[in-house]
Design a protein around this motif. Sequence first.
Motif, PDB file in Angstrom:
ATOM      1  N   VAL A   1       0.846  -1.208   0.000  1.00  0.00           N
ATOM      2  CA  VAL A   1       0.000   0.000   0.000  1.00  0.00           C
ATOM      3  C   VAL A   1       0.876   1.251   0.000  1.00  0.00           C
ATOM      4  O   VAL A   1       0.634   2.194  -0.764  1.00  0.00           O
ATOM      5  N   LEU A   2       1.914   1.254   0.822  1.00  0.00           N
ATOM      6  CA  LEU A   2       2.779   2.430   0.902  1.00  0.00           C
ATOM      7  C   LEU A   2       3.569   2.631  -0.395  1.00  0.00           C
ATOM      8  O   LEU A   2       3.809   3.771  -0.799  1.00  0.00           O
ATOM      9  N   ARG A   3       3.944   1.550  -1.054  1.00  0.00           N
ATOM     10  CA  ARG A   3       4.621   1.681  -2.364  1.00  0.00           C
ATOM     11  C   ARG A   3       3.670   2.276  -3.403  1.00  0.00           C
ATOM     12  O   ARG A   3       4.056   3.092  -4.224  1.00  0.00           O
ATOM     13  N   LEU A   4       2.405   1.862  -3.365  1.00  0.00           N
ATOM     14  CA  LEU A   4       1.415   2.368  -4.328  1.00  0.00           C
ATOM     15  C   LEU A   4       1.141   3.862  -4.140  1.00  0.00           C
ATOM     16  O   LEU A   4       0.815   4.559  -5.097  1.00  0.00           O
ATOM     17  N   THR A   5       1.252   4.350  -2.910  1.00  0.00           N
ATOM     18  CA  THR A   5       0.955   5.758  -2.657  1.00  0.00           C
ATOM     19  C   THR A   5       2.199   6.645  -2.700  1.00  0.00           C
ATOM     20  O   THR A   5       2.071   7.868  -2.771  1.00  0.00           O
ATOM     21  N   ALA A   6       3.380   6.045  -2.680  1.00  0.00           N
ATOM     22  CA  ALA A   6       4.629   6.829  -2.694  1.00  0.00           C
ATOM     23  C   ALA A   6       4.697   7.692  -3.954  1.00  0.00           C
ATOM     24  O   ALA A   6       4.431   7.220  -5.063  1.00  0.00           O
ATOM     25  N   GLY A   7       5.011   8.962  -3.757  1.00  0.00           N
ATOM     26  CA  GLY A   7       5.129   9.886  -4.882  1.00  0.00           C
ATOM     27  C   GLY A   7       3.809  10.447  -5.369  1.00  0.00           C
ATOM     28  O   GLY A   7       3.773  11.216  -6.327  1.00  0.00           O
TER      29      GLY A   7
ATOM     30  N   ILE B   1      -1.412  11.636  -1.766  1.00  0.00           N
ATOM     31  CA  ILE B   1      -2.464  10.910  -1.048  1.00  0.00           C
ATOM     32  C   ILE B   1      -2.078  10.871   0.428  1.00  0.00           C
ATOM     33  O   ILE B   1      -1.001  10.391   0.775  1.00  0.00           O
ATOM     34  N   VAL B   2      -2.956  11.381   1.273  1.00  0.00           N
ATOM     35  CA  VAL B   2      -2.723  11.302   2.719  1.00  0.00           C
ATOM     36  C   VAL B   2      -3.148   9.910   3.162  1.00  0.00           C
ATOM     37  O   VAL B   2      -4.289   9.508   2.937  1.00  0.00           O
ATOM     38  N   THR B   3      -2.217   9.174   3.770  1.00  0.00           N
ATOM     39  CA  THR B   3      -2.539   7.852   4.305  1.00  0.00           C
ATOM     40  C   THR B   3      -2.643   7.978   5.815  1.00  0.00           C
ATOM     41  O   THR B   3      -1.819   8.614   6.454  1.00  0.00           O
ATOM     42  N   VAL B   4      -3.681   7.375   6.363  1.00  0.00           N
ATOM     43  CA  VAL B   4      -3.950   7.442   7.800  1.00  0.00           C
ATOM     44  C   VAL B   4      -4.267   6.036   8.279  1.00  0.00           C
ATOM     45  O   VAL B   4      -4.953   5.282   7.581  1.00  0.00           O
ATOM     46  N   SER B   5      -3.773   5.689   9.466  1.00  0.00           N
ATOM     47  CA  SER B   5      -4.099   4.388  10.033  1.00  0.00           C
ATOM     48  C   SER B   5      -3.938   4.416  11.542  1.00  0.00           C
ATOM     49  O   SER B   5      -3.297   5.323  12.083  1.00  0.00           O
ATOM     50  N   ASP B   6      -4.513   3.410  12.179  1.00  0.00           N
ATOM     51  CA  ASP B   6      -4.281   3.235  13.608  1.00  0.00           C
ATOM     52  C   ASP B   6      -3.419   2.009  13.870  1.00  0.00           C
ATOM     53  O   ASP B   6      -3.359   1.505  14.988  1.00  0.00           O
ATOM     54  N   MET B   7      -2.709   1.561  12.831  1.00  0.00           N
ATOM     55  CA  MET B   7      -1.740   0.475  13.008  1.00  0.00           C
ATOM     56  C   MET B   7      -0.520   1.016  13.753  1.00  0.00           C
ATOM     57  O   MET B   7      -0.022   2.096  13.408  1.00  0.00           O
ATOM     58  N   GLU B   8      -0.049   0.268  14.730  1.00  0.00           N
ATOM     59  CA  GLU B   8       1.145   0.658  15.473  1.00  0.00           C
ATOM     60  C   GLU B   8       2.342   0.730  14.521  1.00  0.00           C
ATOM     61  O   GLU B   8       2.563  -0.187  13.732  1.00  0.00           O
ATOM     62  N   GLY B   9       3.070   1.828  14.552  1.00  0.00           N
ATOM     63  CA  GLY B   9       4.261   1.985  13.722  1.00  0.00           C
ATOM     64  C   GLY B   9       3.971   2.431  12.296  1.00  0.00           C
ATOM     65  O   GLY B   9       4.881   2.457  11.463  1.00  0.00           O
ATOM     66  N   PHE B  10       2.735   2.819  12.003  1.00  0.00           N
ATOM     67  CA  PHE B  10       2.339   3.188  10.641  1.00  0.00           C
ATOM     68  C   PHE B  10       3.146   4.379  10.115  1.00  0.00           C
ATOM     69  O   PHE B  10       3.660   4.344   8.993  1.00  0.00           O
ATOM     70  N   ALA B  11       3.267   5.432  10.892  1.00  0.00           N
ATOM     71  CA  ALA B  11       3.997   6.625  10.433  1.00  0.00           C
ATOM     72  C   ALA B  11       5.479   6.316  10.249  1.00  0.00           C
ATOM     73  O   ALA B  11       6.083   6.741   9.264  1.00  0.00           O
TER      74      ALA B  11
END
Length: 178
Positions: free
Chosen positions: A116-122, A125-135
């Motif tokens: 998911v992070l590779r698809l949004t890189a560049g 798109i603001v990505t938001v999550s409550d997964m630990e360590g997401f940022a």
Amino acid sequence: MHAKPFITALLTALFLFLGTSLSKADSPELEYKVKAAFLLNFAKFTAWPLPAENTPGPFTLCVLGTDPFGQSLDGLAEKQINGNNIEIRRTASSAAIGQCRLVFVSKSEQADLQKVLRLTAGHPIVTVSDMEGFAAAGGTIEFKNKEGRLSFIINNTKARMNGLRFSSSLLTLALEVL
């Protein structure tokens, strides 16, 4: 009163109100209602690059994976961001997030987070999550529950790399800025 201090004070009051209304004893439904309000404010205090910001059509707010918000997000469809109506999209496919301006990545997508992070890189798109360590992993905003208060971490380095600009007011309210 100057506009910037007023906006900062207003935003601070809003986040403090929302953040203090959450405790471990509260239901997940209330937790996600508060998080939905945070998503709206994240969008309001973000500047997208001009082509994206001036793109006609709705502001697309997406949920990738299992939707923990339920009906909490549906009320946002009556709001606007930069004069554009908000369209809520729920998707199980990461391939569909390229059309989103803000995407909440559900915990159900933990195994596919790097994809998911590779698809949004560049892309703006603001990505938001409550997964630990997401940022720290490269997401833009991570919800944190600290001592019963909802807060957030902003990965401003990643946001700038993707052409996004957060208001100084929002950055000031973050628990941590990476």
